[in-house]
Design a protein around this motif. Sequence first.
Motif, PDB file in Angstrom:
ATOM      1  N   ASP A  60       0.702  -1.370   0.117  1.00 53.09           N
ATOM      2  CA  ASP A  60       0.081  -0.054  -0.046  1.00 53.09           C
ATOM      3  C   ASP A  60       0.809   1.140  -0.006  1.00 53.09           C
ATOM      4  OD1 ASP A  60      -2.512  -1.422   0.246  1.00 53.09           O
ATOM      5  OD2 ASP A  60      -2.261  -1.492   2.532  1.00 53.09           O
ATOM      6  N   MET A  61       2.007   1.212   0.189  1.00 51.15           N
ATOM      7  CA  MET A  61       3.015   2.336   0.277  1.00 51.15           C
ATOM      8  C   MET A  61       3.472   3.009  -0.803  1.00 51.15           C
ATOM      9  SD  MET A  61       5.162   1.220   3.743  1.00 51.15           S
ATOM     10  CE  MET A  61       4.505   0.611   5.028  1.00 51.15           C
ATOM     11  N   ASP A  62       2.426   3.320  -1.809  1.00 51.08           N
ATOM     12  CA  ASP A  62       2.724   4.125  -3.003  1.00 51.08           C
ATOM     13  C   ASP A  62       2.528   5.651  -2.496  1.00 51.08           C
ATOM     14  OD1 ASP A  62       2.441   5.483  -5.311  1.00 51.08           O
ATOM     15  OD2 ASP A  62       1.224   4.028  -6.250  1.00 51.08           O
ATOM     16  N   LEU A  63       3.688   6.222  -2.844  1.00 52.82           N
ATOM     17  CA  LEU A  63       3.570   7.835  -2.471  1.00 52.82           C
ATOM     18  C   LEU A  63       2.481   8.398  -2.904  1.00 52.82           C
ATOM     19  CD1 LEU A  63       5.189   9.797  -1.123  1.00 52.82           C
ATOM     20  CD2 LEU A  63       6.613  10.296  -3.269  1.00 52.82           C
ATOM     21  N   GLU A  64       1.840   7.820  -3.886  1.00 49.07           N
ATOM     22  CA  GLU A  64       0.675   8.611  -4.499  1.00 49.07           C
ATOM     23  C   GLU A  64      -0.534   8.957  -3.770  1.00 49.07           C
ATOM     24  OE1 GLU A  64       1.047  10.708  -7.135  1.00 49.07           O
ATOM     25  OE2 GLU A  64       2.988  10.356  -7.148  1.00 49.07           O
ATOM     26  N   HIS A  65      -0.564   7.753  -2.785  1.00 52.51           N
ATOM     27  CA  HIS A  65      -1.810   7.836  -1.746  1.00 52.51           C
ATOM     28  C   HIS A  65      -1.691   8.570  -0.637  1.00 52.51           C
ATOM     29  CE1 HIS A  65      -3.202   3.887  -3.564  1.00 52.51           C
ATOM     30  NE2 HIS A  65      -2.078   3.435  -3.160  1.00 52.51           N
ATOM     31  N   PHE A  66      -0.503   9.118  -0.468  1.00 54.13           N
ATOM     32  CA  PHE A  66      -0.167   9.873   0.808  1.00 54.13           C
ATOM     33  C   PHE A  66       0.250  11.514   0.367  1.00 54.13           C
ATOM     34  CE2 PHE A  66       0.409   5.394   1.458  1.00 54.13           C
ATOM     35  CZ  PHE A  66      -0.494   5.256   2.466  1.00 54.13           C
ATOM     36  N   ARG A  67       0.376  11.709  -0.698  1.00 62.79           N
ATOM     37  CA  ARG A  67       0.788  13.159  -1.150  1.00 62.79           C
ATOM     38  C   ARG A  67      -0.120  14.200  -0.543  1.00 62.79           C
ATOM     39  NH1 ARG A  67       4.603  14.130  -4.716  1.00 62.79           N
ATOM     40  NH2 ARG A  67       5.617  12.564  -5.838  1.00 62.79           N
ATOM     41  N   THR A  68      -1.318  13.979  -0.496  1.00 62.86           N
ATOM     42  CA  THR A  68      -2.338  15.151   0.077  1.00 62.86           C
ATOM     43  C   THR A  68      -3.224  14.342   1.119  1.00 62.86           C
ATOM     44  OG1 THR A  68      -3.847  14.955  -1.606  1.00 62.86           O
ATOM     45  CG2 THR A  68      -2.068  16.370  -2.284  1.00 62.86           C
ATOM     46  N   ALA A  69      -3.778  15.364   1.846  1.00 63.10           N
ATOM     47  CA  ALA A  69      -4.848  14.761   2.983  1.00 63.10           C
ATOM     48  C   ALA A  69      -5.887  14.436   2.116  1.00 63.10           C
ATOM     49  CB  ALA A  69      -5.382  16.155   3.543  1.00 63.10           C
ATOM     50  N   ALA A  70      -6.309  14.998   0.917  1.00 60.62           N
ATOM     51  CA  ALA A  70      -7.544  14.471   0.372  1.00 60.62           C
ATOM     52  C   ALA A  70      -7.247  13.057  -0.329  1.00 60.62           C
ATOM     53  CB  ALA A  70      -7.733  15.468  -0.898  1.00 60.62           C
ATOM     54  N   ARG A  71      -5.890  12.789  -0.863  1.00 60.93           N
ATOM     55  CA  ARG A  71      -5.559  11.212  -1.257  1.00 60.93           C
ATOM     56  C   ARG A  71      -5.621  10.408  -0.035  1.00 60.93           C
ATOM     57  NH1 ARG A  71      -1.065  12.281  -5.970  1.00 60.93           N
ATOM     58  NH2 ARG A  71      -2.050  13.404  -7.231  1.00 60.93           N
ATOM     59  N   MET A  72      -5.015  10.673   1.101  1.00 51.62           N
ATOM     60  CA  MET A  72      -5.225   9.948   2.183  1.00 51.62           C
ATOM     61  C   MET A  72      -6.564   9.616   2.751  1.00 51.62           C
ATOM     62  SD  MET A  72      -2.071  11.433   4.686  1.00 51.62           S
ATOM     63  CE  MET A  72      -1.119  12.697   3.901  1.00 51.62           C
ATOM     64  N   ALA A  73      -7.436  10.394   2.484  1.00 54.33           N
ATOM     65  CA  ALA A  73      -8.783  10.047   2.752  1.00 54.33           C
ATOM     66  C   ALA A  73      -9.389   9.192   1.966  1.00 54.33           C
ATOM     67  CB  ALA A  73      -9.378  11.461   3.147  1.00 54.33           C
ATOM     68  N   ALA A  74      -9.064   9.371   0.847  1.00 56.17           N
ATOM     69  CA  ALA A  74      -9.452   8.489  -0.278  1.00 56.17           C
ATOM     70  C   ALA A  74      -8.909   7.189  -0.246  1.00 56.17           C
ATOM     71  CB  ALA A  74      -9.430   8.948  -1.899  1.00 56.17           C
ATOM     72  N   PHE A  75      -7.629   7.007   0.172  1.00 54.56           N
ATOM     73  CA  PHE A  75      -7.147   5.747   0.384  1.00 54.56           C
ATOM     74  C   PHE A  75      -7.534   5.102   1.757  1.00 54.56           C
ATOM     75  CE2 PHE A  75      -3.834   3.493   3.016  1.00 54.56           C
ATOM     76  CZ  PHE A  75      -3.628   2.479   2.158  1.00 54.56           C
ATOM     77  N   VAL A  76      -7.842   5.913   2.773  1.00 57.14           N
ATOM     78  CA  VAL A  76      -8.437   5.174   3.904  1.00 57.14           C
ATOM     79  C   VAL A  76      -9.752   4.838   3.534  1.00 57.14           C
ATOM     80  CG1 VAL A  76      -9.165   5.883   6.260  1.00 57.14           C
ATOM     81  CG2 VAL A  76      -7.043   6.497   5.494  1.00 57.14           C
ATOM     82  N   ALA A  77     -10.573   5.503   2.967  1.00 53.85           N
ATOM     83  CA  ALA A  77     -11.928   5.025   2.830  1.00 53.85           C
ATOM     84  C   ALA A  77     -12.126   3.797   1.955  1.00 53.85           C
ATOM     85  CB  ALA A  77     -12.722   5.924   1.919  1.00 53.85           C
ATOM     86  N   GLY A  78     -10.863   3.720   0.977  1.00 51.23           N
ATOM     87  CA  GLY A  78     -10.936   2.127   0.181  1.00 51.23           C
ATOM     88  C   GLY A  78     -10.389   1.247   1.257  1.00 51.23           C
ATOM     89  N   LYS A  79      -9.448   1.613   2.088  1.00 53.84           N
ATOM     90  CA  LYS A  79      -9.144   0.540   2.758  1.00 53.84           C
ATOM     91  C   LYS A  79     -10.291   0.096   3.973  1.00 53.84           C
ATOM     92  CE  LYS A  79      -5.465  -1.069   3.570  1.00 53.84           C
ATOM     93  NZ  LYS A  79      -4.904  -2.254   3.083  1.00 53.84           N
ATOM     94  N   GLN A  80     -10.969   0.748   4.372  1.00 56.35           N
ATOM     95  CA  GLN A  80     -12.238   0.577   5.350  1.00 56.35           C
ATOM     96  C   GLN A  80     -13.298   0.143   4.363  1.00 56.35           C
ATOM     97  OE1 GLN A  80     -13.172   4.468   6.870  1.00 56.35           O
ATOM     98  NE2 GLN A  80     -12.114   4.096   8.507  1.00 56.35           N
ATOM     99  N   ALA A  81     -13.477   0.120   3.063  1.00 59.71           N
ATOM    100  CA  ALA A  81     -14.501  -0.614   2.367  1.00 59.71           C
ATOM    101  C   ALA A  81     -13.766  -2.017   2.012  1.00 59.71           C
ATOM    102  CB  ALA A  81     -14.523   0.152   1.240  1.00 59.71           C
ATOM    103  N   GLY A  82     -12.751  -2.350   2.260  1.00 59.55           N
ATOM    104  CA  GLY A  82     -12.367  -3.732   2.128  1.00 59.55           C
ATOM    105  C   GLY A  82     -12.020  -3.994   0.569  1.00 59.55           C
ATOM    106  N   PRO A  83     -11.669  -5.010   0.401  1.00 61.95           N
ATOM    107  CA  PRO A  83     -11.159  -5.749  -1.126  1.00 61.95           C
ATOM    108  C   PRO A  83     -12.494  -5.604  -1.892  1.00 61.95           C
ATOM    109  CG  PRO A  83     -11.089  -7.551   0.387  1.00 61.95           C
ATOM    110  CD  PRO A  83     -11.214  -6.264   1.197  1.00 61.95           C
ATOM    111  N   PRO A  84     -12.158  -5.367  -3.305  1.00 60.63           N
ATOM    112  CA  PRO A  84     -13.175  -5.445  -4.062  1.00 60.63           C
ATOM    113  C   PRO A  84     -13.977  -6.644  -4.352  1.00 60.63           C
ATOM    114  CG  PRO A  84     -11.443  -4.686  -5.153  1.00 60.63           C
ATOM    115  CD  PRO A  84     -10.948  -4.940  -3.840  1.00 60.63           C
TER     116      PRO A  84
END
Length: 86
Positions: A60-84
């Motif tokens: 998960d440690m792709d820098l693109e997920h963590f560049r901005t607060a908005a991207r981090m929030a989207a990443f966290v939402a995806g993790k909370q939703a679980g795998p597709p």
Amino acid sequence: MSERTPPIASVQQILRESLHLGPVGEDVDLVESGLIDSAAFMDLFVLLEDRFGIRIEAGDMDLEHFRTAARMAAFVAGKQAGPPGR
């Protein structure tokens, strides 16, 4: 205590209060601006895991997920939703 909803405000609060970055806009690039370094990223991962009840894996440690607060929030939402497909 973990939060199920990753509002950008909660991510910004982590950046401001736990990493002492001061006010950070939701689209501020933390890497390009020099606000965060590799050591702070390690702290950030732990803080996000604790606050939102997620697990950040090595893949998960792709820098693109963590560049901005908005991207981090989207990443966290995806993790909370679980795998597709779940």
